[in-house]
Design an enzyme around this catalytic site. Structure first.
Site, PDB file in Angstrom:
ATOM      1  N   GLU A   4       1.572  -0.625   0.145  1.00  0.00           N
ATOM      2  CA  GLU A   4      -0.305  -0.591  -0.030  1.00  0.00           C
ATOM      3  C   GLU A   4       0.913   1.321  -0.094  1.00  0.00           C
ATOM      4  OE1 GLU A   4      -2.768   3.954   1.212  1.00  0.00           O
ATOM      5  OE2 GLU A   4      -0.535   2.491   2.693  1.00  0.00           O
TER       6      GLU A   4
ATOM      7  N   CYS B  37      -4.790   5.059   6.463  1.00  0.00           N
ATOM      8  CA  CYS B  37      -4.708   3.913   4.528  1.00  0.00           C
ATOM      9  C   CYS B  37      -6.011   3.274   3.996  1.00  0.00           C
ATOM     10  CB  CYS B  37      -3.624   3.228   5.677  1.00  0.00           C
ATOM     11  SG  CYS B  37      -3.102   1.627   5.018  1.00  0.00           S
TER      12      CYS B  37
ATOM     13  N   CYS C 243      -5.392  -0.654   6.353  1.00  0.00           N
ATOM     14  CA  CYS C 243      -5.164  -0.325   7.726  1.00  0.00           C
ATOM     15  C   CYS C 243      -5.642   0.454   8.607  1.00  0.00           C
ATOM     16  CB  CYS C 243      -3.687  -0.329   8.475  1.00  0.00           C
ATOM     17  SG  CYS C 243      -2.321  -0.940   7.437  1.00  0.00           S
TER      18      CYS C 243
ATOM     19  N   HIS D 161      -5.551   2.028  13.182  1.00  0.00           N
ATOM     20  CA  HIS D 161      -5.223   3.347  13.117  1.00  0.00           C
ATOM     21  C   HIS D 161      -6.814   3.893  14.661  1.00  0.00           C
ATOM     22  CE1 HIS D 161      -2.064   4.674  10.643  1.00  0.00           C
ATOM     23  NE2 HIS D 161      -2.886   4.212  10.036  1.00  0.00           N
TER      24      HIS D 161
ATOM     25  N   ARG E 130       1.481  -5.236  11.339  1.00  0.00           N
ATOM     26  CA  ARG E 130       2.478  -4.726  10.567  1.00  0.00           C
ATOM     27  C   ARG E 130       3.891  -4.012  11.701  1.00  0.00           C
ATOM     28  NH1 ARG E 130      -0.758  -3.949   6.794  1.00  0.00           N
ATOM     29  NH2 ARG E 130      -0.343  -4.494   5.185  1.00  0.00           N
TER      30      ARG E 130
ATOM     31  N   SER F 116       4.971   1.256   9.229  1.00  0.00           N
ATOM     32  CA  SER F 116       5.907   0.875   8.312  1.00  0.00           C
ATOM     33  C   SER F 116       7.254   2.212   8.560  1.00  0.00           C
ATOM     34  CB  SER F 116       5.481   1.602   7.460  1.00  0.00           C
ATOM     35  OG  SER F 116       4.993  -0.259   7.016  1.00  0.00           O
TER      36      SER F 116
ATOM     37  N   CYS G  58       3.905  -0.312   4.239  1.00  0.00           N
ATOM     38  CA  CYS G  58       2.131   0.038   3.712  1.00  0.00           C
ATOM     39  C   CYS G  58       2.577   1.632   4.334  1.00  0.00           C
ATOM     40  CB  CYS G  58       1.500  -0.171   5.240  1.00  0.00           C
ATOM     41  SG  CYS G  58      -0.393   0.163   5.007  1.00  0.00           S
TER      42      CYS G  58
ATOM     43  N   CYS H 141      -1.755   6.925   3.092  1.00  0.00           N
ATOM     44  CA  CYS H 141      -1.934   6.727   2.032  1.00  0.00           C
ATOM     45  C   CYS H 141      -2.676   8.726   1.960  1.00  0.00           C
ATOM     46  CB  CYS H 141      -3.903   7.035   2.372  1.00  0.00           C
ATOM     47  SG  CYS H 141      -4.109   4.895   1.586  1.00  0.00           S
TER      48      CYS H 141
END
Length: 574
Positions: free
Chosen positions: A14, A61, A64, A68, A485, A509, A553, A556
């Site tokens: 992602e 994201c 995910c 969050h 993750r 990440s 990831c 976004c």
């Protein structure tokens, strides 16, 4: 002579991630990890009501979302020192476990297995021989020569059509691909079956959370999932039994197909157990709280430094809260500092690439900050993820971790013909194995949370929400969550009776993909790549293997800039 290899973008993740490596004599000599997008969501949340932050935060994201949302509500609850009703904890735990199961299944089969599995080779397989091989290492109900033959026929038509879609640019026939055709056929078959089982986990999330992705049932202080065994419009026994059926099916797939597949594939690539290590610093947080205060958990956490564990015991543990920092020396943000998240700011300052189109590792080169954990006065990089949680649990003697880790290590040792220990998990295939071990644990623990919720409802407790009350002064909170993750933490500074003054997210990440810091210490991706073999620099399959093992990831984007740093478009959040 060293050759610079640029992989941009890294696919099957992602977001947008760029990896550059220096290859010399068939080995990676140096590596740079550059996140190529700005999340910026922290700035959108500032000034909004603390009660609403989680709804925006889960838009960080597109993959995910749930994690969050969970970390966000926990950060506000932590600031308020708010207890959460037991039913609400169990509903959240079921969502957390279901999301983890879905995420882990998708990561192995659909995002990373094709780094090890040659789809085209499966055309040469003998389905009957494939069935015998599969039966030798797993007890999975959807195996059989007729099943494998049907998939092979489907695959033949797919290849013959010439329309390979997402498989068109795969490194098929790469010399680093060594699985026998029959094992490739088994993996391709389970790749397709995994699509159905990850969907079942998504269904469980949707029933509990109102929808998926972007659940709708959270609230600061609990959940909005009304519970009433006698009401058809609420979470009743009929819905709970259906959730149990879904999760039972997922557990069957995880423990009897997914985990054995990872073990089997790792046995063929046992040489890779020597590649991909990041060092001796690992971080995990406890998860699946078992009480209203967040002081006891079903999954342990802690730091693992040179195989010595320091536990993290509660949502309020100062060992975690006081020691998380981020550095921006090599990140595209204004300034050069190392700060605690509560004291941070998110001010973008894009400086671009070098004239030759590569990143400048001596300057700023990533949108990712560089998280560090303070240990004896020093800021050190930490690897986060399932490997870290398995290490923390195993070294603390956690029974469920020991059960599944020992099973996996013993099976792998037998199949590989060499002794494989917990130390070997600190590697590229080891991360996949740790993730599968965690999935097996989560499958068991999902059923435990279900049983506890049903038992509590049976005792007549239907409470789901403890309303928050905000003081006028400033309060600070940290909400952590062991996401699929790795360690995810949201940091809230709330004032004026419930308004966000500052908000920061330190995501898994970011810990793993982060750039160098002010002392030149590499992030985990960068460190893990050094020493890896690269047979064909023009086809850097081995780079993908190690990077994908972390399950990247890159969050976004909500704000866009052009290469010169000029704004293209702003998105107004309602």
């Amino acid at each position: 002579m060293a050759k610079r290899v640029v992989v941009d973008p890294i696919t099957r993740i992602e977001g947008h991630l760029r990896i550059e490596v220096e290859v010399e004599n068939g080995r990676i000599k140096d590596a740079v990890s550059s996140a190529q997008m700005w999340r910026g969501l922290e700035n959108i949340i500032i000034g909004r009501k603390a009660d609403d932050a989680w709804m925006f935060a889960q838009r960080t994201c597109g993959v995910c979302t749930t994690v969050h949302a969970i970390a966000s509500v926990r950060s506000v609850e932590n600031a308020l020192k708010l207890e959460i009703p037991y039913n609400a904890q169990m509903v959240r735990n079921l969502i957390i476990a279901s999301h983890a199961l879905q995420d882990h299944i998708v990561h192995f089969y659909h995002l990373s297995a094709l780094d090890w599995v040659d789809i085209v080779s499966a055309l040469k397989a003998d389905p009957k021989k494939a069935a015998a091989i599969a039966d030798s290492y797993q007890n999975w109900k959807l195996n059989g020569d007729s099943v494998f033959r049907a998939v092979q026929e489907k695959l033949k038509k797919f290849v013959a059509s010439g329309q390979l879609g997402i498989f068109a640019t795969g490194y098929w026939g790469h010399p680093a691909m060594i699985l026998p055709p029959e094992v490739n056929l088994i993996a391709v078959t389970h790749y397709l079956q995994a699509l159905d089982f990850q969907r079942k986990a998504c269904q469980a999330i949707a029933i509990l959370g109102g929808k998926n992705p972007h659940i709708q049932n959270l609230a600061v202080g609990g959940v909005s999932t009304a519970i009433n065994p006698d009401n058809v419009a609420t979470l009743n026994m009929e819905r709970l039994e259906y959730i149990k059926t879904l999760l039972d099916d997922v557990r069957d797939f995880v423990q009897n197909c997914y985990l054995p597949d990872v073990i089997a594939i790792a046995s063929f690539y046992k040489d890779w157990l020597a590649y991909g290590k990041t060092g001796e610093y690992y971080l995990a947080v406890p998860e699946l709280p078992q009480d209203t205060k967040g002081e006891t958990f079903d999954l342990p956490g802690g730091t693992v430094i040179n195989n010595k564990v320091t536990p993290i015991k509660s949502f309020y543990d100062p060992y975690f809260i006081n020691n998380v920092y981020e550095n921006i020396t090599h990140a595209w943000y204004d300034g050069d500092w190392t700060r605690h998240p509560w004291e941070e700011e998110t001010v973008p300052k894009y400086t671009g690439l070098k004239p030759d189109g590569t990143v400048d590792e001596n300057g700023k080169y990533s949108w990712s900050k560089a998280p560090r954990f303070k240990v004896n006065g020093e800021y050190v990089p930490m690897e986060v993820g399932p490997l870290s949680q398995v290490l923390a649990g195993y070294l603390q003697g956690h029974k469920l971790t020991r059960k599944w880790a020992d099973y996996a290590l013993n099976q792998l040792s037998s199949m590989a013909g060499t002794k494989v220990t917990i130390e070997n998990l600190k590697s590229t295939p080891g991360r996949h194995l740790a993730r599968a071990i965690r999935a097996a644990m989560m499958a068991d623990l999902a059923m435990k949370q279900w049983e506890q919720l049903v038992d509590n409802i049976g005792r007549g407790d239907l409470e789901i929400f403890n309303p928050p009350s905000y003081p006028q002064g400033e309060i600070r909170g940290c909400g952590f969550h062991e996401a699929p993750r790795g360690v995810l933490s949201h940091w809230s500074v709330v004032h004026n009776g419930g308004i966000m003054k500052n908000y920061q997210e330190v995501v898994p990440s970011t810990w793993n993909a982060g750039p160098r810091d002010s002392k030149g210490q590499r992030g985990p991706y960068e460190t893990a790549l050094i020493g890896n073999p690269v047979v064909e620099p023009e086809k850097p399959l081995e780079v993908l293997r190690t990077v994908h093992s972390f399950d990247p990831c890159i969050a976004c984007a909500v704000h866009m800039i052009d290469p010169e740093g000029k704004e293209i478009v702003k998105v107004k959040a309602l």
